[in-house]
Design an enzyme around this catalytic site. Structure first.
Site, PDB file in Angstrom:
ATOM      1  N   THR A 235      37.473  42.423  57.747  1.00 43.61           N
ATOM      2  CA  THR A 235      37.888  42.048  56.386  1.00 43.61           C
ATOM      3  C   THR A 235      38.464  43.241  55.626  1.00 43.61           C
ATOM      4  O   THR A 235      39.231  43.084  54.676  1.00 43.61           O
ATOM      5  CB  THR A 235      36.725  41.445  55.573  1.00 43.61           C
ATOM      6  OG1 THR A 235      35.718  42.446  55.359  1.00 43.61           O
ATOM      7  CG2 THR A 235      36.122  40.244  56.275  1.00 43.61           C
ATOM      8  N   MET A 281      40.168  40.317  51.092  1.00 43.60           N
ATOM      9  CA  MET A 281      39.922  38.861  51.071  1.00 43.60           C
ATOM     10  C   MET A 281      38.832  38.522  52.096  1.00 43.60           C
ATOM     11  O   MET A 281      39.046  37.775  53.055  1.00 43.60           O
ATOM     12  CB  MET A 281      41.229  38.126  51.389  1.00 43.60           C
ATOM     13  CG  MET A 281      42.266  38.329  50.306  1.00 43.60           C
ATOM     14  SD  MET A 281      41.827  37.519  48.727  1.00 43.60           S
ATOM     15  CE  MET A 281      41.063  38.877  47.821  1.00 43.60           C
ATOM     16  N   HIS A 282      37.641  39.082  51.871  1.00 49.24           N
ATOM     17  CA  HIS A 282      36.534  38.935  52.828  1.00 49.24           C
ATOM     18  C   HIS A 282      36.286  37.451  53.187  1.00 49.24           C
ATOM     19  O   HIS A 282      36.295  37.064  54.351  1.00 49.24           O
ATOM     20  CB  HIS A 282      35.238  39.497  52.227  1.00 49.24           C
ATOM     21  CG  HIS A 282      35.304  40.930  51.794  1.00 49.24           C
ATOM     22  ND1 HIS A 282      35.302  41.999  52.664  1.00 49.24           N
ATOM     23  CD2 HIS A 282      35.358  41.468  50.550  1.00 49.24           C
ATOM     24  CE1 HIS A 282      35.346  43.132  51.987  1.00 49.24           C
ATOM     25  NE2 HIS A 282      35.384  42.856  50.705  1.00 49.24           N
ATOM     26  N   ASP A 283      36.035  36.652  52.156  1.00 52.19           N
ATOM     27  CA  ASP A 283      35.564  35.282  52.395  1.00 52.19           C
ATOM     28  C   ASP A 283      36.673  34.376  52.922  1.00 52.19           C
ATOM     29  O   ASP A 283      36.430  33.511  53.775  1.00 52.19           O
ATOM     30  CB  ASP A 283      34.972  34.701  51.107  1.00 52.19           C
ATOM     31  CG  ASP A 283      33.721  35.459  50.686  1.00 52.19           C
ATOM     32  OD1 ASP A 283      33.422  35.477  49.494  1.00 52.19           O
ATOM     33  OD2 ASP A 283      33.070  36.048  51.563  1.00 52.19           O
TER      34      ASP A 283
END
Ligand code: RIB
Ligand code: CA
Length: 388
Positions: A235, A281-283
């Site tokens: 991520t 934009m990890h999620d």
């Protein structure tokens, strides 16, 4: 062997029993099923429950999921994490309304971790959890059942069809397992944002979601449910840019405009903090990993979670018999590989004489180790702006 808690247990008793029971399972080398990266099927057939702590990147991930026809979102559950539950729950409801998906049941979950005080990330996500972007108070109400009960009901209604997608601390998932231990054989898989094999983001050791509730994370990793772990290793390679914001601003939908506002404020906030690259934009990458796993490269690991370290609690440790490539000879792919998994050296007070916790490699997670960031953003921005 599955952990069988009683409903009369206190949280501490539950966690102690769960982790002890599960550790015994791993000590005995119980057959934790080999991981399998679950992925979306044809349109509308992939049942998922998204557990979330919106949260700037959670908000964009929820919008991406609701703009993805492959997903049948059976429920959204809110958990305390980036900001308190009093904010994550209405923020989830706001995203559902913006996407015009008030048909999706939204449930409130844990307001704090299993055994720890809540540590938030308001310094990253702003006091309102959406980076300061203001949307009207949601009119949509959450359902009456708590998150863990909604998860339990949906998984039992669709046995072996539902993929859980936690993109916040794992408290609700661990609680669902505690109230109904048979869920571990009824859940199709878990695709999560969390963990890291390359250092943390809130401490040098721990990624935020696992840091907030390491006990919950350990229960989930030791549950035997096939896990796809999308951690900081990949991520960190997904930084939002001004070009992405311009593409969102050019979209024609309420989703595109809302995403553009959130993204613009998030980039301005990270710049104001002195960062040269935009927010990760990890999620959304966890959602994308389910929509199209070919965006990422995965490797099997046995993952365990540090829960007692004063400096390292929340660290995810990855054990693999092969540091880099897989050295098994042709035809040995299915052979169990001998390897020692060691814990810390026993103290003088300990009755243990050796720190070897298990002597064979049984993977419990497929860990994302590389990502095609360009393809990821094509998917994310394309779907949010309505161009895909
Ligand atoms: O470490 C990144 C994770 O922590 C993301 O889920 C982000 O939303 C925060 O919850
Ligand atoms: Ca999150």
């Amino acid at each position: 062997m599955h952990f069988k808690p009683s409903l009369r247990m206190t949280r501490r008793q539950f966690v102690t029993t769960a982790t002890a029971g599960l550790t015994v399972a791993s000590l005995r080398g119980q057959d934790l099923p080999a991981a399998s990266a679950t992925q979306a099927g044809p349109a509308g057939t992939s049942r998922v429950i998204i557990d979330t702590d919106p949260g700037v990147d959670d908000a964009l991930a929820l919008l991406l999921a609701m703009r993805s026809p492959e997903l049948k979102i059976e429920g959204i559950t809110a958990v305390a994490g980036n900001v308190p539950l009093e904010l994550t729950l209405p923020n989830a409801l706001r995203m559902v309304e913006i996407a015009g998906r008030a048909d999706i049941p939204v449930a409130g979950g844990a307001s704090r971790p299993l055994l720890r005080r809540l540590v938030t990330a308001a310094q990253v996500h702003g006091e309102n959890g959406l980076g300061g972007t203001v949307f009207p108070e949601p009119k949509t109400r959450p359902i009456a059942q708590p998150a863990a009960e909604l998860i339990r009901q949906i998984v039992r209604k669709y046995p072996r069809e539902v993929t859980l997608m936690p993109i916040g601390p794992l408290t609700n998932i661990a609680t669902a397992i505690s109230i109904d231990p048979d869920l571990v054989s009824l859940v199709k898989g878990i695709v999560m944002m969390g963990g890291s094999l390359s250092g943390g983001n809130i401490t040098p050791a721990a990624e935020f979601n696992v840091y907030v509730d390491p006990e919950a994370a350990r229960i989930v990793f030791q549950s035997g449910i096939p896990i796809t772990m999308v951690g900081l290793d990949v991520t960190r390679k997904t930084s939002l840019t001004d070009d992405h914001v311009r593409a969102l601003e050019s979209g024609q939908s309420p989703v595109s405009h809302a995403a553009a506002k959130i993204a613009r404020n998030a980039i301005d906030h990270t710049r104001a903090q002195g960062f040269v690259v935009g927010p990760n934009m990890h999620d959304s990458l966890a959602i994308a990993a389910y929509l199209d796993p070919t965006i990422l490269k995965f490797k099997d690991y046995y993952i365990d979670v540090e829960t007692s370290g004063e400096l390292t609690a929340g660290e995810t440790l990855g054990y693999s018999p092969t540091a880099g490539d897989d050295r098994r000879l042709p035809g040995q792919e299915k052979q169990t590989i001998k390897m020692s998994i060691r814990g810390s050296a026993p103290t003088l007070a300990s009755t243990r004489t050796s720190p070897v916790l298990r002597d064979q490699f049984l993977p419990n997670a497929k860990v994302a180790i590389d990502v095609d960031s360009g393809r990821f953003f094509d998917l994310l921005i394309g779907r949010l702006s309505g161009k895909q």
